[in-house]
Design an enzyme around this catalytic site. Structure first.
Site, mmCIF file in Angstrom:
data_model
loop_
_atom_site.group_PDB
_atom_site.id
_atom_site.type_symbol
_atom_site.label_atom_id
_atom_site.label_comp_id
_atom_site.label_asym_id
_atom_site.label_seq_id
_atom_site.Cartn_x
_atom_site.Cartn_y
_atom_site.Cartn_z
ATOM 1 N N HIS A 75 0.822 -1.213 0.000
ATOM 2 C CA HIS A 75 0.000 0.000 0.000
ATOM 3 C C HIS A 75 0.853 1.259 0.000
ATOM 4 C CE1 HIS A 75 0.291 1.185 4.352
ATOM 5 N NE2 HIS A 75 0.429 -0.108 4.564
ATOM 6 N N GLU A 221 -5.313 1.413 2.501
ATOM 7 C CA GLU A 221 -5.093 0.297 3.436
ATOM 8 C C GLU A 221 -5.226 0.761 4.877
ATOM 9 O OE1 GLU A 221 -2.647 -2.614 5.877
ATOM 10 O OE2 GLU A 221 -2.551 -0.434 5.705
ATOM 11 N N GLU A 222 -4.666 1.920 5.183
ATOM 12 C CA GLU A 222 -4.721 2.413 6.564
ATOM 13 C C GLU A 222 -6.127 2.838 6.961
ATOM 14 O OE1 GLU A 222 -2.379 1.910 8.444
ATOM 15 O OE2 GLU A 222 -0.445 2.148 7.459
ATOM 16 N N ASP A 244 4.445 -5.794 3.616
ATOM 17 C CA ASP A 244 4.197 -4.780 4.646
ATOM 18 C C ASP A 244 5.170 -5.038 5.789
ATOM 19 O OD1 ASP A 244 2.990 -2.711 6.143
ATOM 20 O OD2 ASP A 244 0.995 -3.273 5.465
#
Length: 376
Positions: A75, A221-222, A244
């Site tokens: 991401h 994503e966050e 990640d």
């Protein structure tokens, strides 16, 4: 000597890409500057890319169509804040975007986006120590009680500068080089994963014998952990490899969480679960665990194992798209996650890139995803 030079070259390339990416702001839902930089970096490698409606950046390296197709993704967004209210005084009240640690917020420098690539500096206020009462000294203020001071004298002055409700706010970009090839900076999560993907793309773009490889730099994503889902639905991969952070546990406050060391090599997640409201996680496909563990042994790459509750990635949702996708989370040890300054080791990033290049190259038409072929 040639081998050491090659490794150094990869590490320097990753460092250069990572430094540029961390210096670029891209809050969840506002990833444009990062996406454009990544598209430029891909173009410089001779790789074309395109964006979908969500904002994911996608590049496809064609390969053997009879082999399982692979989606490699990381991401590009980062966590932060948005303006909730502009006080009459010109101070800014905020809402958080993603898992922002409230105890780490006061006195942090930030950047407020005001449109067309422009940002203005500010600081998350911290009450003057001389006026702090004893009962306040060990209290963590909720983000809703905090405010940002950009120096404005009024709401009108803030508006004139371009500040509006909903304006994105991120930690002020910062990059520090510390000892032992370690990098400290904003948004190591997950700009380091993006930098590793660029190195993998550079290494694999000329290898047509491997499976088709889709590179996805995902968004949001966050925010909601589902930005990569639309890409997976469109690409319909057989395999998805997510990059990640892996929680480093080699500091005094983390030793009970595992045995992952910064500088100890890339990591493989054998179990992840988010138990705080979001009931989801990833248990990797055994074919992929075997693939990368055997690759690590063959290539003499130290591979660290991780299993923990409290973190979640996009793979949790990608794995249930279509008729199901064989997923695995690989990553790099990181200290001080979701703070304004996170730490990773360039040697771990280099090792992760090599693990991916060799591992993905081994996914051919004979590679089986039949679970019953793998003894568990």
């Amino acid at each position: 000597m040639a081998a050491r030079g090659a490794r150094g070259g990869a590490q320097q390339r990753i460092k250069g890409w990572l430094t540029a990416l961390m210096a670029t702001s891209g809050l969840s839902g506002h990833e444009g500057p990062v996406r454009r930089l990544l598209a430029k970096q891909l173009s410089e490698l001779g790789i074309s890319s395109h964006s979908d409606r969500m904002g994911n950046l996608i590049a496809t390296l064609p390969g053997d169509k009879s082999a399982p197709s692979v989606m490699l993704f990381a991401h590009m967004d980062q966590l932060g804040l948005v303006v909730r209210k502009i006080e009459v005084s010109g101070l800014l009240r905020v809402e958080r975007v993603g898992g922002v640690p409230e105890k780490a917020l006061p006195s942090q420098a930030v950047r407020v986006s005001v449109g067309k690539g422009r940002t203005i500096p500010g600081i998350i206020a911290n009450k003057s120590h001389h006026a702090t009462q004893p009962e306040e000294k060990y209290k963590v203020l909720p983000y809703s009680d905090l405010y940002i001071d950009c120096g404005f004298r009024s709401a009108a002055e803030a508006a004139e500068a371009g500040v509006v409700v909903g304006a994105p706010i991120v930690y002020a970009p910062n990059v520090l080089e510390v000892a032992n090839s370690r990098i400290v900076g904003t948004s190591v999560d997950d700009r380091a994963g993006c930098a590793v993907m660029l190195e993998v793309a550079r290494a694999l773009k000329g290898n047509a014998k491997r499976s088709t490889l889709h590179l996805v730099f995902s968004v949001q994503e966050e925010f909601n952990l589902r930005g990569a889902v639309t890409a997976a639905q469109a690409l319909n991969p057989d395999i998805a490899i997510q990059l990640d952070l892996i929680l480093a546990t080699d500091t005094p406050d983390m030793t009970q969480r595992g045995d992952v060391k910064l500088g100890g090599g890339p990591g493989i997640s054998l179990y992840s679960f988010h138990g705080r409201g979001t009931l989801n996680g990833t248990i990797p496909h055994p074919a992929l665990v075997e693939l990368f563990e055997k690759t690590a042994v063959a290539e003499k790459i130290p591979l660290q194992r991780s299993a923990h509750i409290g973190a979640l990635t996009d793979s949790s949702y990608v794995q249930v798209t279509g008729t199901g996708v064989a997923c695995i989370d690989l990553g790099f040890p990181t200290r001080y996650t979701h703070s304004s300054l996170e730490m990773c080791d360039l040697a771990d990033l280099e090792g992760l890139a090599k693990l991916l290049v060799v591992g993905i190259s081994r996914i051919d038409r004979k590679f089986s995803l039949d679970r019953d072929q793998y003894l568990e």
